[in-house]
Design a protein around this motif. Sequence first.
Motif, PDB file in Angstrom:
ATOM      1  N   MET A   1       0.846  -1.160   0.000  1.00 25.70           N
ATOM      2  CA  MET A   1       0.000   0.000   0.000  1.00 25.70           C
ATOM      3  C   MET A   1       0.896   1.230   0.000  1.00 25.70           C
ATOM      4  SD  MET A   1      -3.285   0.832   2.459  1.00 25.70           S
ATOM      5  CE  MET A   1      -3.198  -0.718   3.235  1.00 25.70           C
ATOM      6  N   SER A   2       0.616   2.147  -0.879  1.00 26.51           N
ATOM      7  CA  SER A   2       1.467   3.326  -0.995  1.00 26.51           C
ATOM      8  C   SER A   2       1.122   4.359   0.071  1.00 26.51           C
ATOM      9  CB  SER A   2       1.313   3.942  -2.385  1.00 26.51           C
ATOM     10  OG  SER A   2       0.025   4.497  -2.534  1.00 26.51           O
ATOM     11  N   GLY A   3       1.992   5.322   0.213  1.00 29.64           N
ATOM     12  CA  GLY A   3       1.786   6.368   1.207  1.00 29.64           C
ATOM     13  C   GLY A   3       0.559   7.212   0.921  1.00 29.64           C
ATOM     14  N   GLY A   4       0.268   7.417  -0.367  1.00 28.25           N
ATOM     15  CA  GLY A   4      -0.910   8.202  -0.732  1.00 28.25           C
ATOM     16  C   GLY A   4      -2.208   7.549  -0.297  1.00 28.25           C
ATOM     17  N   VAL A   5      -2.270   6.233  -0.408  1.00 29.36           N
ATOM     18  CA  VAL A   5      -3.475   5.510   0.001  1.00 29.36           C
ATOM     19  C   VAL A   5      -3.639   5.584   1.516  1.00 29.36           C
ATOM     20  CG1 VAL A   5      -4.594   3.253   0.057  1.00 29.36           C
ATOM     21  CG2 VAL A   5      -3.392   3.989  -1.991  1.00 29.36           C
ATOM     22  N   ILE A   6      -2.544   5.456   2.237  1.00 24.70           N
ATOM     23  CA  ILE A   6      -2.602   5.549   3.694  1.00 24.70           C
ATOM     24  C   ILE A   6      -3.063   6.941   4.121  1.00 24.70           C
ATOM     25  CG2 ILE A   6      -1.218   5.494   5.809  1.00 24.70           C
ATOM     26  CD1 ILE A   6       0.428   3.261   4.461  1.00 24.70           C
ATOM     27  N   LEU A   7      -2.577   7.978   3.436  1.00 22.91           N
ATOM     28  CA  LEU A   7      -3.019   9.335   3.752  1.00 22.91           C
ATOM     29  C   LEU A   7      -4.504   9.522   3.469  1.00 22.91           C
ATOM     30  CD1 LEU A   7      -0.056  11.566   2.542  1.00 22.91           C
ATOM     31  CD2 LEU A   7      -0.820  11.134   4.874  1.00 22.91           C
ATOM     32  N   LEU A   8      -5.001   8.921   2.390  1.00 19.88           N
ATOM     33  CA  LEU A   8      -6.432   9.007   2.097  1.00 19.88           C
ATOM     34  C   LEU A   8      -7.262   8.336   3.190  1.00 19.88           C
ATOM     35  CD1 LEU A   8      -6.660   8.345  -1.754  1.00 19.88           C
ATOM     36  CD2 LEU A   8      -7.321  10.420  -0.546  1.00 19.88           C
ATOM     37  N   VAL A   9      -6.797   7.189   3.674  1.00 22.92           N
ATOM     38  CA  VAL A   9      -7.502   6.487   4.751  1.00 22.92           C
ATOM     39  C   VAL A   9      -7.548   7.357   6.004  1.00 22.92           C
ATOM     40  CG1 VAL A   9      -7.382   4.529   6.342  1.00 22.92           C
ATOM     41  CG2 VAL A   9      -6.989   4.183   3.912  1.00 22.92           C
ATOM     42  N   LEU A  10      -6.404   7.894   6.385  1.00 23.82           N
ATOM     43  CA  LEU A  10      -6.341   8.715   7.596  1.00 23.82           C
ATOM     44  C   LEU A  10      -7.159   9.989   7.454  1.00 23.82           C
ATOM     45  CD1 LEU A  10      -2.583   8.259   8.555  1.00 23.82           C
ATOM     46  CD2 LEU A  10      -4.584   7.178   9.570  1.00 23.82           C
ATOM     47  N   ALA A  11      -7.107  10.615   6.291  1.00 27.03           N
ATOM     48  CA  ALA A  11      -7.897  11.828   6.062  1.00 27.03           C
ATOM     49  C   ALA A  11      -9.384  11.519   6.123  1.00 27.03           C
ATOM     50  CB  ALA A  11      -7.531  12.443   4.713  1.00 27.03           C
ATOM     51  N   GLY A  12      -9.776  10.380   5.577  1.00 35.07           N
ATOM     52  CA  GLY A  12     -11.181   9.992   5.622  1.00 35.07           C
ATOM     53  C   GLY A  12     -11.660   9.761   7.039  1.00 35.07           C
ATOM     54  N   PHE A  13     -10.874   9.042   7.828  1.00 32.72           N
ATOM     55  CA  PHE A  13     -11.249   8.789   9.220  1.00 32.72           C
ATOM     56  C   PHE A  13     -11.291  10.086  10.023  1.00 32.72           C
ATOM     57  CE2 PHE A  13      -9.531   4.192   9.138  1.00 32.72           C
ATOM     58  CZ  PHE A  13     -10.760   3.726   8.708  1.00 32.72           C
ATOM     59  N   ALA A  14     -10.289  10.941   9.824  1.00 33.72           N
ATOM     60  CA  ALA A  14     -10.222  12.193  10.584  1.00 33.72           C
ATOM     61  C   ALA A  14     -11.384  13.118  10.221  1.00 33.72           C
ATOM     62  CB  ALA A  14      -8.888  12.892  10.324  1.00 33.72           C
ATOM     63  N   ALA A  15     -11.671  13.253   8.945  1.00 34.10           N
ATOM     64  CA  ALA A  15     -12.754  14.140   8.522  1.00 34.10           C
ATOM     65  C   ALA A  15     -14.101  13.616   8.999  1.00 34.10           C
ATOM     66  CB  ALA A  15     -12.750  14.293   7.004  1.00 34.10           C
ATOM     67  N   PHE A  16     -14.317  12.315   8.885  1.00 39.02           N
ATOM     68  CA  PHE A  16     -15.592  11.760   9.331  1.00 39.02           C
ATOM     69  C   PHE A  16     -15.735  11.881  10.848  1.00 39.02           C
ATOM     70  CE2 PHE A  16     -18.824   8.696  10.386  1.00 39.02           C
ATOM     71  CZ  PHE A  16     -19.748   8.879   9.364  1.00 39.02           C
ATOM     72  N   GLY A  17     -14.673  11.597  11.570  1.00 37.95           N
ATOM     73  CA  GLY A  17     -14.718  11.716  13.032  1.00 37.95           C
ATOM     74  C   GLY A  17     -14.962  13.149  13.487  1.00 37.95           C
ATOM     75  N   ALA A  18     -14.266  14.096  12.860  1.00 41.37           N
ATOM     76  CA  ALA A  18     -14.472  15.503  13.210  1.00 41.37           C
ATOM     77  C   ALA A  18     -15.895  15.934  12.864  1.00 41.37           C
ATOM     78  CB  ALA A  18     -13.455  16.375  12.475  1.00 41.37           C
ATOM     79  N   GLY A  19     -16.399  15.459  11.736  1.00 38.37           N
ATOM     80  CA  GLY A  19     -17.764  15.791  11.356  1.00 38.37           C
ATOM     81  C   GLY A  19     -18.788  15.223  12.320  1.00 38.37           C
ATOM     82  N   ALA A  20     -18.579  14.010  12.766  1.00 40.01           N
ATOM     83  CA  ALA A  20     -19.495  13.403  13.734  1.00 40.01           C
ATOM     84  C   ALA A  20     -19.459  14.162  15.055  1.00 40.01           C
ATOM     85  CB  ALA A  20     -19.128  11.940  13.950  1.00 40.01           C
ATOM     86  N   TYR A  21     -18.275  14.565  15.461  1.00 35.44           N
ATOM     87  CA  TYR A  21     -18.157  15.338  16.708  1.00 35.44           C
ATOM     88  C   TYR A  21     -18.859  16.684  16.576  1.00 35.44           C
ATOM     89  CZ  TYR A  21     -16.163  18.057  20.478  1.00 35.44           C
ATOM     90  OH  TYR A  21     -16.010  18.853  21.580  1.00 35.44           O
ATOM     91  N   LEU A  22     -18.606  17.382  15.478  1.00 31.08           N
ATOM     92  CA  LEU A  22     -19.228  18.692  15.294  1.00 31.08           C
ATOM     93  C   LEU A  22     -20.745  18.583  15.175  1.00 31.08           C
ATOM     94  CD1 LEU A  22     -16.697  20.442  12.902  1.00 31.08           C
ATOM     95  CD2 LEU A  22     -17.171  20.981  15.298  1.00 31.08           C
ATOM     96  N   SER A  23     -21.216  17.550  14.533  1.00 33.51           N
ATOM     97  CA  SER A  23     -22.666  17.353  14.426  1.00 33.51           C
ATOM     98  C   SER A  23     -23.290  17.127  15.799  1.00 33.51           C
ATOM     99  CB  SER A  23     -22.986  16.167  13.524  1.00 33.51           C
ATOM    100  OG  SER A  23     -22.678  16.466  12.197  1.00 33.51           O
TER     101      SER A  23
END
Length: 58
Positions: free
Chosen positions: A1-23
């Motif tokens: 798995m390349s570094g770009g894919v790992i960054l996409l995974v982490l960005a997805g988790f972080a954005a969704f988690g932050a969105g759930a918290y803000l909601s």
Amino acid sequence: MSGGVILLVLAGFAAFGAGAYLSATGHREVGIALMGVGLIFQVLTLRQLRIARKGQKQ
């Protein structure tokens, strides 16, 4: 798995988690938008993994 894919995974988790918290804390519109962005990142991750898997089979 390349570094770009790992960054996409982490960005997805972080954005969704932050969105759930803000909601949950009252900033509903911003939270929903961030959750949507997180889901888009996850879809892009799955797309990249599917492309990488097809490349391995050949």
